[in-house]
Write a protein that holds these residues in place. Sequence first.
Motif, mmCIF file in Angstrom:
data_model
loop_
_atom_site.group_PDB
_atom_site.id
_atom_site.type_symbol
_atom_site.label_atom_id
_atom_site.label_comp_id
_atom_site.label_asym_id
_atom_site.label_seq_id
_atom_site.Cartn_x
_atom_site.Cartn_y
_atom_site.Cartn_z
ATOM 1 N N ALA A 1 -12.382 -40.492 29.601
ATOM 2 C CA ALA A 1 -11.467 -40.981 30.867
ATOM 3 C C ALA A 1 -11.734 -42.452 31.175
ATOM 4 O O ALA A 1 -12.005 -42.898 32.045
ATOM 5 C CB ALA A 1 -11.947 -40.039 32.054
ATOM 6 N N ALA B 1 -11.912 -40.753 37.740
ATOM 7 C CA ALA B 1 -12.541 -40.423 36.814
ATOM 8 C C ALA B 1 -12.979 -41.480 35.792
ATOM 9 O O ALA B 1 -12.330 -42.458 35.474
ATOM 10 C CB ALA B 1 -11.921 -39.064 35.878
ATOM 11 N N SER C 1 -15.346 -31.737 34.855
ATOM 12 C CA SER C 1 -15.471 -31.955 36.573
ATOM 13 C C SER C 1 -16.590 -32.889 36.878
ATOM 14 O O SER C 1 -16.512 -33.349 38.048
ATOM 15 C CB SER C 1 -15.944 -30.306 36.758
ATOM 16 O OG SER C 1 -17.235 -29.931 36.227
ATOM 17 N N SER D 1 -17.070 -35.639 35.262
ATOM 18 C CA SER D 1 -16.790 -37.141 35.125
ATOM 19 C C SER D 1 -15.775 -37.483 36.182
ATOM 20 O O SER D 1 -15.344 -38.657 36.257
ATOM 21 C CB SER D 1 -15.941 -37.085 33.647
ATOM 22 O OG SER D 1 -14.776 -36.473 33.796
ATOM 23 N N MET D 2 -15.271 -36.567 36.939
ATOM 24 C CA MET D 2 -14.334 -36.855 37.875
ATOM 25 C C MET D 2 -14.678 -37.519 39.191
ATOM 26 O O MET D 2 -15.924 -37.433 39.676
ATOM 27 C CB MET D 2 -13.341 -35.672 38.407
ATOM 28 C CG MET D 2 -12.603 -34.969 36.884
ATOM 29 S SD MET D 2 -11.949 -33.445 37.490
ATOM 30 C CE MET D 2 -10.401 -34.044 38.406
ATOM 31 N N ASP D 3 -13.851 -38.527 39.817
ATOM 32 C CA ASP D 3 -14.280 -38.914 41.226
ATOM 33 C C ASP D 3 -15.489 -39.624 40.930
ATOM 34 O O ASP D 3 -16.213 -39.956 41.908
ATOM 35 C CB ASP D 3 -14.438 -37.798 42.282
ATOM 36 C CG ASP D 3 -14.338 -38.491 43.765
ATOM 37 O OD1 ASP D 3 -13.705 -39.567 43.718
ATOM 38 O OD2 ASP D 3 -14.919 -37.923 44.411
ATOM 39 N N LEU E 1 -8.040 -39.711 34.418
ATOM 40 C CA LEU E 1 -7.584 -38.914 33.736
ATOM 41 C C LEU E 1 -6.166 -38.430 34.179
ATOM 42 O O LEU E 1 -5.807 -38.436 35.354
ATOM 43 C CB LEU E 1 -8.326 -37.427 34.010
ATOM 44 C CG LEU E 1 -9.759 -37.247 33.453
ATOM 45 C CD1 LEU E 1 -10.601 -36.198 34.220
ATOM 46 C CD2 LEU E 1 -9.857 -37.203 31.978
ATOM 47 N N ASP F 1 -6.736 -37.717 38.240
ATOM 48 C CA ASP F 1 -8.019 -38.459 38.956
ATOM 49 C C ASP F 1 -7.912 -39.851 38.346
ATOM 50 O O ASP F 1 -8.371 -40.083 37.392
ATOM 51 C CB ASP F 1 -9.065 -37.778 38.773
ATOM 52 C CG ASP F 1 -10.341 -38.337 39.321
ATOM 53 O OD1 ASP F 1 -10.085 -39.246 40.036
ATOM 54 O OD2 ASP F 1 -11.327 -37.538 39.331
ATOM 55 N N TYR G 1 -4.944 -33.254 35.778
ATOM 56 C CA TYR G 1 -6.092 -33.538 36.525
ATOM 57 C C TYR G 1 -5.614 -34.703 37.760
ATOM 58 O O TYR G 1 -5.841 -34.768 38.951
ATOM 59 C CB TYR G 1 -7.466 -34.247 35.887
ATOM 60 C CG TYR G 1 -7.885 -33.055 34.904
ATOM 61 C CD1 TYR G 1 -8.605 -31.722 35.534
ATOM 62 C CD2 TYR G 1 -7.671 -33.243 33.595
ATOM 63 C CE1 TYR G 1 -8.977 -30.776 34.494
ATOM 64 C CE2 TYR G 1 -8.414 -32.450 32.868
ATOM 65 C CZ TYR G 1 -8.770 -31.282 33.187
ATOM 66 O OH TYR G 1 -9.200 -30.377 32.204
#
Length: 495
Positions: free
Chosen positions: A345, A358, A488, A490-492, A349, A355, A353
């Motif tokens: 990412a 990410a 999940s 790696s997000m935000d 992403l 995001d 997703y």
Amino acid sequence: MGKKYIIALDQGTTSSRTVLFDDTGKICGISQKETEQIYPKHGWVEQNAVEIYQSQLETLHNVIRENNVDAADILGIGITNQRETTVLWNKNTGEPVYNAIVWQDVRTSKLCKELKADATLNAYVRDNTGLVIDSYFSATKIKWILDNVPKAKALNEKGSLLFGTVDTWLLWNLTKGKVHATDYSNASRTMIYNIKDLEWDKNMLDRLGIPESMLPEVKPSCFHFGNFTFDDHVIPLSGMAGDQQAALFGQACFKKGETKNTYGTGCFLLMNTGKKPKFSANGLLTTIAWGLDGEVQYALEGSVLIAGAAIQWLRDGLQLIDHAKDSEYFAEQVIGDSNVYVVPAFAGLGAPYWDMDARGSIFGLTRDTGKNHLIKATLESLAYRSKDLILAMEEDSGVKLAALKVDGGACANNYLMQFQAGILGTRVERAEIIESTALGAAYLAGIGVGLWKKEDILKNRKIQKEFHPVMEEAKRDKLYATWKKAVSRSMDWED
């Protein structure tokens, strides 16, 4: 009558290529030149627009000279290109006012978040442009240049500023400034084009402060856009499509439900959805596939922003391999499952997703993890991300994928393709000509000059190799569940 030719200009994110096809659709020659990417700040990705054109022109000249082709035997030229990348230039001098802002650039993420806070605008963008509000698309890139580059502001006030995606920039230069146009497929990637009304969307233009006077005319993908002169011979520019739509056409995905996946710098999955736009409930994009024979064809699209670029990262960033093709050998040295996961990412992403915050991550490292494990996990990430998209697409369309048609440079990697078949539980078909992007542009140009019909394209398509799933269902489910857990986490990440 001697042999005749069609040329495809394939301007990608990392290189410009020209591919020479004969009148049977066979590749006769390729010339390629890498182009530099510029990273002025964290998350910013730019290119020199002049270098883009000059490198493309150089490869065009080279392929003609190296293959001893008489310009009089070239029937037409097709253009295909990296999409969303944004160029603004002085219409009087042809000088860009700023570097091309590349599709991977995330500098407008903050603006996009502000726009996304308006639920009404979110729905409007989805229902009229087919896209989601994201820094990926051209619209906020245009606004950033207008707001931050003094030269652009001054020219805009005089009505002397032009915008184009890379196809438009090439066309304008190849015709010596006579033609300022794009096609339906590229226009549909800007976030300011109404894919239902087939016109620039005045509501979006007003919201972002973008004057319609700077925008190109929008034409069908198969159209006489203008002429290029070589050795005193006039060659029609007769086909144009964004790279992923061109690949869909090159793979002969003419029927509703037919699907292809291109493994290039990014990874792009497209499904032909017919003559009416199909809107996604799972974060996929609705896009125009092409305009041909007085009709517009639509597609659902899922985007993996970093795919082949992750292999380049192994080569250039980590220096784990000397050549991209070496990744297959090293991945096969790992015995069994390594339980290492790479989430590539690097530019956020994409679907499903979406995001922008990410960031690239590696999970499952242990003391015995080595370079082979990282290479294997990076390759597998392309297959996992493709499965993310295919599951969403199957749910949106109600169609179970019978086979996945693949193309692009990374599909030559047998380890990746076998893992892709395994993790999907679906047959994977690798075309004999994996240069489907260039092939699609050539086919559009050839149809435009009367050389081919769609029936000829269907007859020409040949499968080089099929990969059949051998992975057990329980293993497939376990691997994919762990992948989802890695995503999940790696997000935000970016604040």
